[in-house]
Enzyme design. Structure first.
Site, PDB file in Angstrom:
ATOM      1  N   ASP A   1      -1.500   1.847  -3.797  1.00  9.81           N
ATOM      2  CA  ASP A   1      -2.356   0.641  -4.229  1.00  9.81           C
ATOM      3  C   ASP A   1      -3.172   1.542  -4.599  1.00  9.81           C
ATOM      4  OD1 ASP A   1      -2.218   0.793  -1.511  1.00  9.81           O
ATOM      5  OD2 ASP A   1      -3.949  -1.310  -1.903  1.00  9.81           O
TER       6      ASP A   1
ATOM      7  N   ASP B   1      -6.145   2.944  -2.965  1.00 12.17           N
ATOM      8  CA  ASP B   1      -6.950   2.485  -2.261  1.00 12.17           C
ATOM      9  C   ASP B   1      -7.567   3.813  -1.700  1.00 12.17           C
ATOM     10  OD1 ASP B   1      -5.409   2.567  -0.695  1.00 12.17           O
ATOM     11  OD2 ASP B   1      -6.709   0.604   0.400  1.00 12.17           O
TER      12      ASP B   1
ATOM     13  N   ASP C   1      -2.498   6.875  -3.283  1.00 16.48           N
ATOM     14  CA  ASP C   1      -1.624   6.219  -2.501  1.00 16.48           C
ATOM     15  C   ASP C   1      -0.823   4.823  -2.887  1.00 16.48           C
ATOM     16  OD1 ASP C   1      -3.343   4.526  -2.371  1.00 16.48           O
ATOM     17  OD2 ASP C   1      -2.877   3.627  -0.327  1.00 16.48           O
TER      18      ASP C   1
ATOM     19  N   SER D   1       1.143  -1.426   0.523  1.00 16.77           N
ATOM     20  CA  SER D   1      -0.178  -0.393  -0.020  1.00 16.77           C
ATOM     21  C   SER D   1       0.591   0.499  -0.088  1.00 16.77           C
ATOM     22  CB  SER D   1      -0.424  -0.444   1.648  1.00 16.77           C
ATOM     23  OG  SER D   1      -1.848   1.296   1.388  1.00 16.77           O
TER      24      SER D   1
HETATM   25 MG    MG Z   1      -3.615   1.825   0.230  1.00 13.12          MG
END
Ligand code: MG
Length: 442
Positions: A238, A240, A236, A94
């Protein structure tokens, strides 16, 4: 559980995370779930190839097939899992720095798995109670596209034609990572003219750290001040999450952004809201306006998702700007947030800064105190001192004075105490900050 943290398994190659663990993780996920296929996505970190091939071997050796979705954001894998009703795996750390990587499970409905599921997978890993296949039943790898189905699902939640008509100018910072394959495409589908920075995939993250914090997005802020953009967005690693700047290049408070989205969603349909105790009382004002409830949870998107499922809530979120709309996906998604921001700008015909300014001005101050392990004794002293204030312990200690609050909690992952102070009155925040800091120094 010792392997799984709040967001899956995380570590550094050959220090705290071995490729062998990836193999065992793949075997365990393949053993635990009884579907034929398991979806797999990964970010572009330097160690993603070594971990995803190890995981793939493990899944294949459990007799299950791998659907390889390639380098894509986590929400794209989650939507794929939801559409195909299969579990998935995401290889990512992440927003952590480039040396980290991690594995997380995605449930069959696309959401984060329950703690029980993670505990069972961990149990299979530690006891090595894997199902092993034979040469004639071994799984196969096939590739599939997760990008277009994901974009199409996002577009169902907004009015694309109305947004296209506005020809917005957008600045986007994908942090040299996964959202490069989705957000520019989404922006094209929404008819925007966009400029992209940190726009080449590079797992060493040369442009900035993948956490879209105020400090890390300085380049985007300088460009946003002079570029004449209607909106700027930083993801960010990844995908989300999304952090936004308004048309002047000023940071939009995540707490206010989610409230604005909640107001917009509630104008179209009614349902209860789910927010952690760290979100300000602004969300309560929005809920009152529409005659719905706010259910408060402990801090963390998985807690919010969990309660959303239990009460069939309409929308949840976090004070960092994460929006969770379960009818779309019961998890945060930065791509959906981008589409939502453009949708509310186009439906109101107003600049984003004006929309934010119309909200009651609840301030939220976050303070991080590192290197403290004496949380319990501090909590006791503070509870004593503020005994006139209403207290709850949903997460740490929250002391409420009408629509102002002090929240003190300890981090689940590091020796850190976090303090949140929220009020419409900046003097109240300053006074409480001075008092609380005295307890921490004395
Ligand atoms: Mg994330």
């Amino acid at each position: 559980m010792t392997l799984f943290g709040t967001n899956g398994i995380r570590g550094v190659l050959n220090e705290s995370l071995d490729p062998e663990m990836g193999y065992k993780f793949g075997m365990a996920v393949g053993t635990y779930y009884d579907t034929e296929d398991i979806a797999l996505g990964y970010d572009n970190r330097t160690t993603s190839d070594i971990f995803r091939t190890a995981i793939e071997s493990g899944v294949l050796n459990s007799g299950k097939n791998v659907i390889d979705l390639g380098m894509v954001p986590t929400p794209a894998v989650q939507i794929y899992c939801k559409l195909h009703k299969i579990p998935g795996i995401m290889v990512t750390a992440s927003h952590n720095p480039s040396e980290f990587n991690g594995f997380k499970i995605i449930a069959i409905d696309g959401s984060n798995p329950g703690k029980e599921d993670e505990a069972k997978v961990e149990d299979i890993m530690t006891k090595e109670s894997f199902v092993k296949t034979t040469w004639d039943f071994v799984g196969r790898i096939r590739n599939d596209d997760a990008i277009y189905p994901y974009i199409n699902e996002i577009l169902k939640n907004v009015a694309p034609n109305r947004i296209r008509g506005k020809r917005f100018r957008v600045l986007v910072d994908c942090a040299n990572s996964t959202t490069l394959v989705t957000t520019p495409l989404l922006l094209r589908k929404l008819g925007t003219r966009y400029v992209s920075i940190n726009g080449n995939p590079d797992g060493s993250f040369p442009g900035r750290d993948p956490e879209p914090s105020e400090d890390n997005i300085r380049d985007m802020r300088s460009l946003a001040r002079i570029g004449g953009f209607d909106l700027s967005v930083a993801h960010d690693g990844d995908g989300d999450r999304a952090t936004f700047l308004d048309e002047k290049g000023d940071l939009i408070d995540g707490d206010k952004f989610v409230a604005l989205v909640a107001d917009h969603v509630l104008e179209q349909q009614k349902g209860d809201l789910v927010f952690p105790v760290a979100s300000s009382f602004l969300i309560d004002r929005i809920a009152e306006k529409h005659g719905v409830r706010v259910v408060r949870t402990a801090v963390g998107a998985p807690m919010v998702s969990d309660v959303l499922t239990k009460i069939h809530g309409l929308m949840g979120g976090e004070e960092n700007g994460k929006v969770i709309l379960p009818q779309y996906l019961n998890a945060g998604d930065g791509g959906l947030s981008v589409a939502m921001a453009l949708d509310l700008m186009s439906s109101t015909n107003m600049e984003i800064s004006k929309l934010i300014k119309q909200l009651p001005d609840y301030r939220l101050k976050r303070i991080k105190i590192a290197g403290r392990t004496d949380f319990e004794s501090i909590k006791g002293k503070i509870k004593d001192f503020y005994k006139k204030m209403e207290a709850d312990e949903i997460d740490g200690l929250r002391l409420v004075d009408r629509d102002s609050f002090i929240l003190i909690r300890k981090s689940g992952t590091e020796p850190v105490i976090r303090i949140y102070l929220s009020s419409m009155d900046p003097d109240w925040i300053n006074a409480r900050e001075r008092e609380v800091m005295k307890f921490l120094s004395g």
